[in-house]
Design a protein around this motif. Structure first.
Motif, PDB file in Angstrom:
ATOM      1  N   UNK A 291       0.830  -1.192   0.000  1.00 54.15           N
ATOM      2  CA  UNK A 291       0.000   0.000   0.000  1.00 54.15           C
ATOM      3  C   UNK A 291       0.872   1.251   0.000  1.00 54.15           C
ATOM      4  N   UNK A 292       1.981   1.230   0.751  1.00 52.29           N
ATOM      5  CA  UNK A 292       2.849   2.402   0.794  1.00 52.29           C
ATOM      6  C   UNK A 292       3.455   2.706  -0.575  1.00 52.29           C
ATOM      7  N   UNK A 293       3.846   1.667  -1.282  1.00 49.71           N
ATOM      8  CA  UNK A 293       4.404   1.874  -2.623  1.00 49.71           C
ATOM      9  C   UNK A 293       3.376   2.537  -3.529  1.00 49.71           C
ATOM     10  N   UNK A 294       2.143   2.083  -3.462  1.00 46.45           N
ATOM     11  CA  UNK A 294       1.078   2.661  -4.275  1.00 46.45           C
ATOM     12  C   UNK A 294       0.867   4.133  -3.927  1.00 46.45           C
ATOM     13  N   UNK A 295       0.874   4.455  -2.640  1.00 46.99           N
ATOM     14  CA  UNK A 295       0.691   5.844  -2.207  1.00 46.99           C
ATOM     15  C   UNK A 295       1.793   6.727  -2.774  1.00 46.99           C
ATOM     16  N   UNK A 296       3.039   6.283  -2.682  1.00 48.53           N
ATOM     17  CA  UNK A 296       4.138   7.109  -3.161  1.00 48.53           C
ATOM     18  C   UNK A 296       4.188   7.179  -4.681  1.00 48.53           C
ATOM     19  N   UNK A 297       3.810   6.130  -5.365  1.00 47.99           N
ATOM     20  CA  UNK A 297       3.731   6.187  -6.825  1.00 47.99           C
ATOM     21  C   UNK A 297       2.660   7.193  -7.250  1.00 47.99           C
ATOM     22  N   UNK A 298       1.498   7.130  -6.619  1.00 51.06           N
ATOM     23  CA  UNK A 298       0.434   8.072  -6.951  1.00 51.06           C
ATOM     24  C   UNK A 298       0.806   9.506  -6.587  1.00 51.06           C
ATOM     25  N   UNK A 299       1.505   9.689  -5.478  1.00 48.77           N
ATOM     26  CA  UNK A 299       1.975  11.037  -5.131  1.00 48.77           C
ATOM     27  C   UNK A 299       2.955  11.560  -6.168  1.00 48.77           C
TER      28      UNK A 299
END
Length: 98
Positions: free
Chosen positions: A1-9
């Protein structure tokens, strides 16, 4: 989930930066564009410096709900100012700037 958050950011920040610079190029005449870009960066700078400090202070001293409420109020005010106060430069007659 953290990877997804940072990719989207990252996608959001990249797209916002590109869109921000491109819309600034639409305002004014070619000779005025450097001034618009410089002023846009200069005027926003102090706000970007102070806003996180004020938000952190509100969250620590008062409460998170108040901090989010104030943030929402400023976002709504900015949206209204943009919507009603800024003319889309691409829809202006040739030779006129917003």
């Amino acid at each position: 989930v953290y990877y997804l958050v940072f990719v989207l950011m990252g996608i959001s920040n990249g797209a916002g930066t590109v869109a921000d610079l491109n819309i600034l190029m639409e305002f004014g005449h070619a000779a005025e564009r450097p001034m618009y870009m410089g002023l846009a960066r200069t005027i926003v700078g102090p706000v970007l410096l102070i806003a996180p400090l004020v938000g952190g202070w509100l969250a620590q001293v008062v409460s998170y709900p108040l901090m989010f409420g104030v943030s929402l109020a400023f976002a709504a005010a900015g949206l209204l100012l943009l919507w009603f106060g800024v003319a889309e430069p691409r829809h202006q007659p040739e030779g006129r700037s917003a």
